[in-house]
Design an enzyme around this catalytic site. Structure first.
Site, PDB file in Angstrom:
ATOM      1  CG  ASN A  73      -0.772  -7.132  -1.117  1.00 18.10           C
ATOM      2  OD1 ASN A  73      -1.419  -7.813  -1.913  1.00 18.10           O
ATOM      3  ND2 ASN A  73      -1.197  -6.887   0.114  1.00 18.10           N
ATOM      4  CD  GLU A  79      -2.738  -1.344   2.441  1.00 19.49           C
ATOM      5  OE1 GLU A  79      -2.687  -0.432   3.305  1.00 19.49           O
ATOM      6  OE2 GLU A  79      -3.437  -2.368   2.580  1.00 19.49           O
ATOM      7  CG  HIS A 122      -9.904  -5.928   1.330  1.00 19.26           C
ATOM      8  ND1 HIS A 122     -10.133  -7.052   2.083  1.00 19.26           N
ATOM      9  CD2 HIS A 122      -8.577  -5.642   1.468  1.00 19.26           C
ATOM     10  CE1 HIS A 122      -8.994  -7.427   2.672  1.00 19.26           C
ATOM     11  NE2 HIS A 122      -8.039  -6.590   2.297  1.00 19.26           N
ATOM     12  CG  ASP A 171     -12.747  -9.157   2.619  1.00 21.00           C
ATOM     13  OD1 ASP A 171     -12.837  -8.182   1.839  1.00 21.00           O
ATOM     14  OD2 ASP A 171     -12.089  -9.108   3.666  1.00 21.00           O
ATOM     15  CD  GLU A 230      -4.588  -8.057   2.098  1.00 21.44           C
ATOM     16  OE1 GLU A 230      -5.445  -7.320   2.634  1.00 21.44           O
ATOM     17  OE2 GLU A 230      -3.378  -7.798   2.093  1.00 21.44           O
TER      18      GLU A 230
END
Length: 393
Positions: free
Chosen positions: A224, A181, A260, A291, A289
């Site tokens: 990432n 990030e 996400h 979801d 990651e």
């Protein structure tokens, strides 16, 4: 020389004594994917439904986001959680246990207990591990963020941390999120809230990759980030940076999208195109990651349509990864709502994982399973066609 203390006592014997789960070996996946034979009993396991060489992972819960929750560390104390984690997944990612505030809580002390337990669990269950993360603006310990360090001292601290942590797990971790990030949504470097970039300049990112590679030449090293699923200002910034670093000979191996997602927003339909352009640079790609959260009705129970839409988002994300040759790692950010980070950070949203808090499988779980099965069948047909001299037409 400053002495460094290590904490390495095992967390819980129970976490390491589950039966072995048959599946992919702990070494990195091969370059190509071939279908593995499946028994009927294994068909309901995501790891066994997948094409060979394609790893399906989950984050390992345990602290950090959950500190304000009224339950102990799930990985250490929830046997059912560990059993499902071992059976369903061929890859694991420490959700918090390898972040700075957990693994390096004091200047002169490392605490490897939680990370060691996860790596040992993965080895026991023939899973690979994704390391997360080495250079980030968040979840840094107070001693680091509030310390009065010179630039030379900060640089030495980061180098020692990367060398120590990556070196400890050399040969045991398949992929590392080296830089996490580092851009904002406008594609600008985080020059204010990232202590490393703010104090040491953008060149420190290249150094982090060099130090990580030296500590473990076999590990694949990744950028990432979130909100980089599609082609946008943020992913454009990574695309440009990666090309610059590769020209300099910096050992960057991969680019990963976190994923996400929320059903509040449309699905990023250009996900495959975005992964493909990084693949064209010679990088591996990954979903790390995933979801899919949603706004819940007052009853707290989602509608059938909400569950259908969530399952579609999971499926389309997996399909995009499977469609890109170099995307061989697919990780969901936790598999049960019992330990989800989402309700803590997104008020009114939840139900983001593929199983309920009681480990009941949602439509999203079956969407992933069936998509993996179909990919395995297609790879098997392609493999047999090639063996008999027939290619796809």
């Amino acid at each position: 020389m400053r002495s460094i203390r290590f904490a390495t006592v095992a967390l819980a014997t129970a976490a390491l004594t589950l039966p072995l789960v048959t599946g992919s070996a702990a070494a990195g996946p091969p370059a190509g994917r071939t279908a593995a034979p499946h028994s009927h009993a294994q068909h309901d396991r995501l790891r066994e439904a997948a094409p060979e060489g394609f790893v399906v992972g989950s984050a390992v819960a345990g602290g950090g986001h959950h500190l304000e929750q009224d339950y102990p560390d799930p990985f250490t104390y929830d046997r059912e959680y560990r059993k499902v984690l071992a059976r369903q997944f061929s890859s694991v990612s420490p959700e918090n246990q390898m972040k700075w505030d957990h693994i390096h809580p004091e200047r002169d002390r490392y605490d490897f207990r939680q990370a060691d337990a996860i790596v040992a669990f993965a080895r026991h269950n023939k899973q690979v591990v994704r390391g997360h993360t080495l250079l980030w603006h968040s979840q840094n310990p107070e001693w680091l963020e509030q310390g009065d360090f010179s630039k030379a001292e900060l640089r030495a601290i980061l180098r020692e941390h990367i060398t120590t942590v990556v070196g400890r797990y050399a040969g045991k971790i398949q992929q590392w999120d080296v830089a996490n990030e580092i851009f904002d949504d406008q594609g600008e470097l985080r020059t204010q809230d990232n202590i490393w970039i703010r104090e040491l300049g953008p060149g420190i990112v290249a150094d982090a990759f060099r130090w990580a590679h030296k500590a473990d030449p076999r590990a694949k090293l990744f950028f990432n980030d979130y909100n980089v699923e599609g082609v946008n200002a943020k992913s454009d910034a990574y695309h440009a940076l990666v090309q610059d670093l590769l020209r300099q000979g910096v050992p960057v191996d991969g680019f990963s999208v976190q994923g996400h997602l929320s059903t509040r927003y449309g699905f990023p339909g250009d996900l495959e195109d975005n992964l493909s352009r990084f693949d064209a640079l010679g990088l591996e790609t990954a979903v790390t990651e995933l979801d899919v959260r949603m706004d819940l009705p007052e009853t707290g129970e989602p509608t059938a349509e909400q569950q259908r839409k969530q399952a579609e988002y999971y499926q389309r994300t997996l399909e995009a990864c499977l469609a890109v040759d170099g995307c061989n790692s697919f990780t969901i950010w936790g598999f049960t709502d019992k330990y989800s980070w989402v309700p803590v950070f997104f008020e009114g949203e939840g139900y983001a994982n593929v199983m309920t808090g009681d480990y009941e499988r949602k439509p999203a779980f079956y969407a992933l399973r069936d998509t993996l099965r179909e990919a395995a069948r297609e790879d098997d047909c392609e493999k047999r066609g090639t063996r008999h001299g027939h290619g796809r037409t």
